[in-house]
Design a protein around this motif. Structure first.
Motif, PDB file in Angstrom:
ATOM      1  N   MET A 114       0.864  -1.173   0.000  1.00 26.38           N
ATOM      2  CA  MET A 114       0.000   0.000   0.000  1.00 26.38           C
ATOM      3  C   MET A 114       0.907   1.231   0.000  1.00 26.38           C
ATOM      4  SD  MET A 114      -3.107   1.043   2.608  1.00 26.38           S
ATOM      5  CE  MET A 114      -3.396  -0.627   3.007  1.00 26.38           C
ATOM      6  N   SER A 115       0.517   2.204  -0.779  1.00 22.99           N
ATOM      7  CA  SER A 115       1.360   3.398  -0.853  1.00 22.99           C
ATOM      8  C   SER A 115       1.219   4.235   0.417  1.00 22.99           C
ATOM      9  CB  SER A 115       0.987   4.232  -2.078  1.00 22.99           C
ATOM     10  OG  SER A 115      -0.228   4.874  -1.871  1.00 22.99           O
ATOM     11  N   GLU A 175      -2.155   5.022   2.840  1.00 18.27           N
ATOM     12  CA  GLU A 175      -2.118   4.640   4.246  1.00 18.27           C
ATOM     13  C   GLU A 175      -2.362   5.847   5.152  1.00 18.27           C
ATOM     14  OE1 GLU A 175       0.799   2.033   7.137  1.00 18.27           O
ATOM     15  OE2 GLU A 175       1.228   2.165   5.004  1.00 18.27           O
ATOM     16  N   TYR A 176      -1.778   6.977   4.778  1.00 19.67           N
ATOM     17  CA  TYR A 176      -1.967   8.204   5.554  1.00 19.67           C
ATOM     18  C   TYR A 176      -3.428   8.651   5.510  1.00 19.67           C
ATOM     19  CZ  TYR A 176      -1.436  13.047   7.040  1.00 19.67           C
ATOM     20  OH  TYR A 176      -1.569  14.242   7.691  1.00 19.67           O
ATOM     21  N   GLN A 177      -4.055   8.580   4.345  1.00 24.47           N
ATOM     22  CA  GLN A 177      -5.462   8.959   4.221  1.00 24.47           C
ATOM     23  C   GLN A 177      -6.356   8.035   5.052  1.00 24.47           C
ATOM     24  OE1 GLN A 177      -6.834  11.618   2.859  1.00 24.47           O
ATOM     25  NE2 GLN A 177      -4.783  12.353   2.358  1.00 24.47           N
ATOM     26  N   LEU A 178      -6.028   6.740   5.049  1.00 22.28           N
ATOM     27  CA  LEU A 178      -6.798   5.794   5.861  1.00 22.28           C
ATOM     28  C   LEU A 178      -6.654   6.102   7.350  1.00 22.28           C
ATOM     29  CD1 LEU A 178      -6.167   2.392   4.067  1.00 22.28           C
ATOM     30  CD2 LEU A 178      -8.353   3.553   4.351  1.00 22.28           C
TER      31      LEU A 178
END
Length: 48
Positions: free
Chosen positions: A1-2, A6-9
């Motif tokens: 996963m980029s 991951e940060y947005q999640l």
């Protein structure tokens, strides 16, 4: 996963947790208000 996804999640999850905490806080405050009303009502009934 980029890393960006991951940060947005993570940000989305934090937002959901904060909303859930706010709902929980409002429910607890309402329950405490109801308990104090019941106690005073019960106290009045018992002293009568």
């Amino acid at each position: 996963m980029s890393p960006e996804i991951e940060y947005q999640l993570m940000k989305s999850h934090v937002t959901e947790l904060r909303e859930a905490a706010a709902r929980h806080r409002r429910v607890r405050e309402a329950q405490q208000g109801n308990k104090s009303e019941r106690r005073s009502l019960f106290g009045k009934r018992r002293s009568s």
